[in-house]
Write an enzyme that holds these catalytic residues in place. Structure first.
Site, PDB file in Angstrom:
ATOM      1  N   LEU A  53       0.883  -1.158   0.000  1.00  0.00           N
ATOM      2  CA  LEU A  53       0.000   0.000   0.000  1.00  0.00           C
ATOM      3  C   LEU A  53       0.920   1.206   0.000  1.00  0.00           C
ATOM      4  CD1 LEU A  53      -3.231   0.560   1.995  1.00  0.00           C
ATOM      5  CD2 LEU A  53      -1.582   2.384   1.761  1.00  0.00           C
TER       6      LEU A  53
ATOM      7  N   GLY B  27      -0.556  12.421   3.419  1.00  0.00           N
ATOM      8  CA  GLY B  27      -1.179  13.271   4.426  1.00  0.00           C
ATOM      9  C   GLY B  27      -2.604  13.665   4.096  1.00  0.00           C
TER      10      GLY B  27
ATOM     11  N   GLY C 279      -4.329   6.792   2.034  1.00  0.00           N
ATOM     12  CA  GLY C 279      -4.011   5.461   2.529  1.00  0.00           C
ATOM     13  C   GLY C 279      -5.231   4.826   3.181  1.00  0.00           C
TER      14      GLY C 279
ATOM     15  N   ASP D 137       2.139  -7.245   6.185  1.00  0.00           N
ATOM     16  CA  ASP D 137       3.462  -7.090   6.788  1.00  0.00           C
ATOM     17  C   ASP D 137       3.743  -5.600   6.867  1.00  0.00           C
ATOM     18  OD1 ASP D 137       4.756  -9.638   7.236  1.00  0.00           O
ATOM     19  OD2 ASP D 137       4.744  -9.911   5.061  1.00  0.00           O
TER      20      ASP D 137
ATOM     21  N   TYR E 258      -2.290   0.369  10.823  1.00  0.00           N
ATOM     22  CA  TYR E 258      -3.174  -0.778  10.606  1.00  0.00           C
ATOM     23  C   TYR E 258      -3.969  -1.130  11.863  1.00  0.00           C
ATOM     24  CZ  TYR E 258      -1.039  -1.434   6.055  1.00  0.00           C
ATOM     25  OH  TYR E 258      -0.611  -1.262   4.770  1.00  0.00           O
TER      26      TYR E 258
ATOM     27  N   PHE F 180      -7.407   0.272  12.408  1.00  0.00           N
ATOM     28  CA  PHE F 180      -8.500  -0.332  11.644  1.00  0.00           C
ATOM     29  C   PHE F 180      -8.897  -1.703  12.171  1.00  0.00           C
ATOM     30  CE2 PHE F 180      -6.825   2.899   8.929  1.00  0.00           C
ATOM     31  CZ  PHE F 180      -7.945   3.429   8.319  1.00  0.00           C
TER      32      PHE F 180
END
Length: 181
Positions: free
Chosen positions: A95, A103, A107, A134, A144, A147
């Site tokens: 990603l 910013g 993402g 990873d 991550y 989320f």
């Protein structure tokens, strides 16, 4: 904002891969030199984020593929009632966001799209125990975790988003009920 953007499968004839620069040589090189080959060979799908009015300029991308995960790698609470074998899973392999666009929550937009695609896969095509990633470093792992991704016990940079979390985030749409009177 979402209406101004499209997330679509990489099209090497339409999308300009050469201008993309996220600041990470490995991620740039993958998009520019390897993504097309992986797509053609069915190894991984690369999805790109573009603006509607400038559809050739890649703002960011992610890749999805499948992998097998050993039951012993899963957090203890997810091992119950699962076969004692390798288990199918989805993998968010990469990603990346172009430097000029970092910013701006792109993402987040890409990650949510990847999760939505995995939910669709679980419901319509193939079962997986979750989405794995990873993380390159603890800062990325923290992104991550926001989320719902859970670090695996043996490697805190290898994270899992359980199937149940994905499906809860993207509930099935109920078909409209038409009644005639």
């Amino acid at each position: 904002m979402a209406g101004d953007f499209i997330i679509t499968l990489l099209d090497v004839d339409r999308h300009d891969r050469s201008a993309f620069d996220c600041g990470e040589t490995e991620l740039n090189r993958y998009l520019q030199m390897t993504a097309r080959q992986h797509l053609q060979k069915g190894i991984a799908n690369t999805y790109v984020l573009v603006r509607r009015e400038e559809p050739s300029k890649i703002l960011g991308y992610f890749t999805l593929s499948f992998l097998q995960v050993d039951l012993t790698e899963l957090p203890a609470q997810y091992r119950n009632k699962l076969p004692k074998t390798s288990l199918p899973a989805a993998k968010l392999g990469r990603l990346a966001i172009d430097r000029k666009c970092q910013g701006n929550n792109y993402g987040r937009l890409l990650l949510v799209d990847a999760m939505r695609r995995v939910a669709g896969t679980i419901r319509n095509a193939a079962g997986v125990i979750g989405l794995f990633v990873d993380a390159k470093n603890p800062h990325v792992a923290a992104f991550y975790r926001k989320f719902g991704f859970i670090p695996l016990e043996e490697n805190p940079l290898f994270l899992m988003l359980p199937q149940q979390t994905i499906l809860a985030a993207f509930p099935e749409r109920k078909a409209a009920h038409n009644s005639s009177t």
